[in-house]
Design a protein around this motif. Structure first.
Motif, PDB file in Angstrom:
ATOM      1  N   ALA A  98       0.965  -1.210  -0.127  1.00 55.33           N
ATOM      2  CA  ALA A  98       0.056   0.146  -0.194  1.00 55.33           C
ATOM      3  C   ALA A  98       0.813   1.203  -0.148  1.00 55.33           C
ATOM      4  N   HIS A  99       2.179   1.099   0.677  1.00 59.39           N
ATOM      5  CA  HIS A  99       2.983   2.483   0.894  1.00 59.39           C
ATOM      6  C   HIS A  99       3.334   2.823  -0.697  1.00 59.39           C
ATOM      7  N   MET A 100       3.655   1.915  -1.262  1.00 59.73           N
ATOM      8  CA  MET A 100       4.095   2.129  -2.845  1.00 59.73           C
ATOM      9  C   MET A 100       2.925   2.855  -3.548  1.00 59.73           C
ATOM     10  N   ASP A 175      -7.209   2.848  -5.144  1.00 61.03           N
ATOM     11  CA  ASP A 175      -6.536   1.769  -5.873  1.00 61.03           C
ATOM     12  C   ASP A 175      -6.780   0.437  -4.769  1.00 61.03           C
ATOM     13  N   ILE A 176      -6.450   0.672  -3.613  1.00 63.46           N
ATOM     14  CA  ILE A 176      -6.316  -0.520  -2.727  1.00 63.46           C
ATOM     15  C   ILE A 176      -8.108  -0.720  -2.507  1.00 63.46           C
ATOM     16  N   SER A 177      -8.910   0.169  -2.542  1.00 62.21           N
ATOM     17  CA  SER A 177     -10.431  -0.134  -2.066  1.00 62.21           C
ATOM     18  C   SER A 177     -11.043  -0.992  -3.433  1.00 62.21           C
ATOM     19  N   CYS A 197     -17.910   2.979  -6.071  1.00 65.89           N
ATOM     20  CA  CYS A 197     -17.918   2.583  -4.818  1.00 65.89           C
ATOM     21  C   CYS A 197     -16.261   3.009  -4.182  1.00 65.89           C
ATOM     22  N   SER A 198     -15.262   2.768  -4.822  1.00 65.33           N
ATOM     23  CA  SER A 198     -14.012   3.079  -4.401  1.00 65.33           C
ATOM     24  C   SER A 198     -13.690   4.525  -4.560  1.00 65.33           C
TER      25      SER A 198
END
Length: 283
Positions: A98-100, A175-177, A197-198
């Motif tokens: 996620a940090h990237m 992106d993560i969602s 939604c994201s």
């Protein structure tokens, strides 16, 4: 989808700018209200009422030419360049750290904010001007005459910090969602439902993290062209908290959220649509 279907940096940036310039037509009135709430003691309803009563409906689109310039530079980079930069640093896979992904958003946000700062300053001055609108070049000439080139980069430090926080949150959460939404619902990653939604989630978290930077940025950029009220970002932050309290940094939270949620949704849905239309892989 093969790597050949990924857009180049220039192609993606152009599509990002197109998506942003489309979306700003609908979100600009909300931002005008947000900006005026931040620089005045009026609430949302009072601001809307006084603007309509004194200036008419068209006033809600004051500064829209500068907004187009801003979206075509700042947002084109922070939105459009995100996917190519993310892929370039090895964070393109759905399960990448996620940090990237946040780093890719921060990098494109920082670069975009420098490119768009002059237009941000001019847009803010246009939006807070409650008298007759100045011709575009008159505003540019007045700013240059009073403060030189440096006037167009007032607030650039806080704008960079704001852009880093905003884009890292927006693109990272989005992106993560998408991964979580796909896992939870079984929808396709490139479906409009997944993107909607994201992007809505991204809009909320953007508001939480960006509001303090947005408050300070607005105060810095709204200084008169012929006066300097604050000696940089730290001075503005200290004076704001001292005079109005710590919670004043979230002043205008509701109109900011009311802008960010549809803005993020429109921008991200539009760029995903453009990616698909040109045969490119989505974010």
């Amino acid at each position: 989808m093969s790597i050949s279907n990924k857009p180049s940096l220039l192609q993606s940036t152009a599509l990002g700018g197109t998506a942003a310039m489309f979306a700003v037509n609908f979100t600009h009135p909300i931002e005008l209200v947000k900006t005026r709430v931040q620089v005045s003691n009026e609430g949302i309803i009072a601001t809307c009422s006084s603007t309509m009563r004194n200036e008419g409906l068209s006033a809600f689109w004051k500064g829209i030419p500068w907004a187009y310039c801003r979206e075509g530079s700042y947002t084109a980079i922070r939105l459009g360049a995100y996917a190519p930069v993310r892929d370039a640093i090895g964070a393109g896979a759905p399960d990448a750290p996620a940090h990237m992904k946040f780093l890719a958003g921060a990098l494109t946000g920082a670069v975009g904010s420098v490119a768009g700062n002059p237009f941000d300053v001019l847009k803010t001055l246009s939006q807070t001007n409650k008298s007759e609108s100045l011709p575009l070049m008159s505003l540019v000439g007045k700013m240059y005459r009073d403060q030189g080139i440096g006037g167009f980069y007032r607030g650039v430090q806080v704008n960079i910090m704001r852009a880093i926080t905003l884009n890292a949150t927006k693109m990272g959460v989005y992106d993560i969602s998408k991964g979580y939404v796909v896992d939870t619902t079984g929808w396709q990653r490139n479906s409009a439902k997944t993107a909607f939604c994201s992007s809505f989630l991204a809009g909320f978290f953007m508001t939480v993290t960006v509001s303090p930077f947005d408050r300070v940025r607005t105060a810095l950029m709204n200084q008169p062209t012929d006066a300097k009220l604050y000696d940089g970002m730290t001075d503005c932050l200290v004076k704001t908290v001292r005079n109005e309290g710590i919670l004043s940094l979230w002043k205008g939270f509701i109109p900011i959220w009311a802008r960010f949620a549809p803005m993020a949704t429109l921008q991200l849905l539009t760029i995903e649509f453009l990616y698909s239309s040109f045969g490119f892989k989505g974010i």
